[in-house]
Enzyme design. Structure first.
Site, PDB file in Angstrom:
ATOM      1  N   LYS A   1     -27.572  33.010   1.263  1.00 43.44           N
ATOM      2  CA  LYS A   1     -27.061  34.108   0.431  1.00 43.44           C
ATOM      3  C   LYS A   1     -25.553  34.282   0.558  1.00 43.44           C
ATOM      4  O   LYS A   1     -24.891  34.813  -0.348  1.00 43.44           O
ATOM      5  CB  LYS A   1     -27.736  35.425   0.833  1.00 43.44           C
ATOM      6  CG  LYS A   1     -29.231  35.458   0.602  1.00 43.44           C
ATOM      7  CD  LYS A   1     -29.571  35.933  -0.788  1.00 43.44           C
ATOM      8  CE  LYS A   1     -31.090  36.069  -0.947  1.00 43.44           C
ATOM      9  NZ  LYS A   1     -31.472  36.417  -2.318  1.00 43.44           N
TER      10      LYS A   1
ATOM     11  N   SER B   1     -33.928  28.042   3.842  1.00 41.52           N
ATOM     12  CA  SER B   1     -33.022  29.023   3.247  1.00 41.52           C
ATOM     13  C   SER B   1     -32.404  30.006   4.232  1.00 41.52           C
ATOM     14  O   SER B   1     -31.308  30.508   3.979  1.00 41.52           O
ATOM     15  CB  SER B   1     -33.751  29.777   2.142  1.00 41.52           C
ATOM     16  OG  SER B   1     -34.996  30.252   2.619  1.00 41.52           O
TER      17      SER B   1
END
Lengths: 311, 311
Positions: free
Chosen positions: B50, B300
């Protein structure tokens, strides 16, 4: 022992081991107040630096010795390491393990093709059973830490670390049976640019600290530590190396070991076993003395039961 | 949107992000029956991919916009990412978080200098509060996943992966709000050599799977999954990209997510969060279809409470 011996050891085992990465962390640098370089032997084959020494010891055998196999006694990472190292070159491995060793460790040894021989859970019993296997099978005995080839093999972790970061001021290593720190000390001596080696050891199994104090090999008075890889004691082959080349040993509390382990898990996102955390814990305990220095830390292994964590 | 846009995005954010390593594992290759390349965004700054999208979105602001700050709503990794990205260039960040968000996540946002605004724990409440902050402060709203700059930023993870491994046949990515998989699909399209992108999604929050089936954005019927980063749904900016460039989405059971997570922890010795494990779980569920292929897997993130594990 010369620099050439260590370099040749590395060349010999290189095809069979991983060259593990050296990781850094801004956050841990801030916490330590120094520049840290973590040598990630938790990413090594079978999950620990032990693969290096086991591999070199196996490769040094004659063809005749190889044909009869190898034997060791270990309830920990060296059991898996010797099984995998032997399997890598088609050699049979007999692994003497205490009957109460965790099933998961027995399965791992079997998974690497090792043949397990169970014994009673005492140091004497395992030595006797290993000696008996040696006599019966002709297998070559390889000690997990008190063996010159094993020590040279373990030293290749610090050799690689110093190849990547030649100007380290210090390398911190955990101290258990003494193989890793002896090899690390040789590497720092041969390859480093005035690089000092410092050991981390639990108060609960502080034979190495006391041995350096007294000048002779001392036994552990207790082995009560979560750092299960560090419950063993020094031997007559590694102790002289440690005495000559290790700067000092810093003892740490159990809570410091667990805190350092949690710090690495949470901040670096990598899995290390409690024994690995002892080196970082030692640095953090005396961090003021090392402020601003460039410091290598050997993360020795990552074999931990993730279903039973100390936090 | 062109290849140049993605390359320029990467150049722009490179000074502010880590180029994360690509790891491999013989054991996981054996288990999958394929050659896997894990892009380790769990090692990214603040612990997840992110950071990439947040950083690019912040860097694209005009000086006047920067002076008024940025605002988003997120209870997860984007909250931390935007706070850290904004802090990195001296911009104020307002983060709207549900009042029942875990204290540890609030602390992390504060640690990165973000200002938290609490709201009720519903999607509507957080959008309303974010809109209100936008009006009151003049801060620029940045959506966690449905924003073209964010999508381009997230795509740089796959860009780096394809720079390291140009001939991947597939890249597997988790699907949550759609920012990561849309960016990954663009990267595969622009940079890959006929590289297909496949999404992994929990059965418990399968809006993306159903959206691709129906051809329009579907809502989640439940959000009951351990993969807390994947409970959000696609948006009108990322869905067209996903529809055009994502090959398929594979849904996985909760037990498969947990098993894949444990596999990575135990075999690769790295910490990934449940949402990260979904991509590997998807591959393992249908591994026969990908036997022998060269496959990238985006891990991720690694932000997980190590004191509350699902195993």
């Amino acid at each position: 022992m010369q620099k050439e011996d260590l370099l040749q050891t590395h060349t010999r085992i290189a095809p069979y081991i991983h060259r593990t990465p050296v990781l850094t962390s801004r956050l841990l640098n801030e916490i330590a107040g120094a520049n840290l370089y973590f040598k990630c032997e938790n990413f090594q084959r079978m999950g620990a630096f032990k693969m290096r020494g086991a591999m070199y010891a196996v490769l040094q055998l004659s063809e005749e010795q190889k044909s009869k196999g190898v034997v060791t006694h270990s309830s920990g990472n060296f059991a898996q390491a010797l099984a995998l190292a032997a399997q890598s070159v088609g050699v049979k491995a007999y692994i003497v393990m205490p009957e109460n060793a965790p099933q998961v460790k027995k399965e791992a040894v079997k998974g690497y093709g090792g043949q397990i021989i169970e014994c009673a859970s005492t140091p004497i019993a395992r030595e006797e059973v290993a000696a008996q296997m040696e006599r019966e099978t002709g297998a070559f005995f390889i000690h997990p830490s008190n063996d010159l080839n094993v020590i040279l093999g373990q030293g290749t972790a610090a050799l690689e670390l110093l190849e990547d970061q030649p100007d380290l001021h210090y390398i911190f290593s955990p101290v258990g049976g003494g193989g890793l720190i002896a090899g690390t000390a040789l590497a720092a001596h041969f390859i480093g640019q005035n690089c000092q080696v410092i050991g981390g050891e639990p108060f609960g199994a502080d034979d190495a600290y006391r041995s350096l104090q007294s000048g002779q090999i001392e036994s552990n008075e207790t082995t009560q530590t979560i750092a299960d890889g560090l419950r063993t004691q020094l031997g007559d082959i590694n102790f002289p190396i440690i005495k000559e080349h290790v700067e000092k040993i810093i003892r740490v509390e159990e809570a410091e070991i667990i805190a350092a382990m949690k710090l690495v898990w949470e901040r670096m996102k990598i899995i290390i076993e409690p024994s690995s955390a002892v080196a970082l814990a030692a640095l953090l305990r005396e961090k003021d003395a090392y402020a601003g220095q460039k410091i290598g830390i050997i993360l020795s292994g990552g074999n931990v039961d993730v279903q039973h964590l100390p936090f």
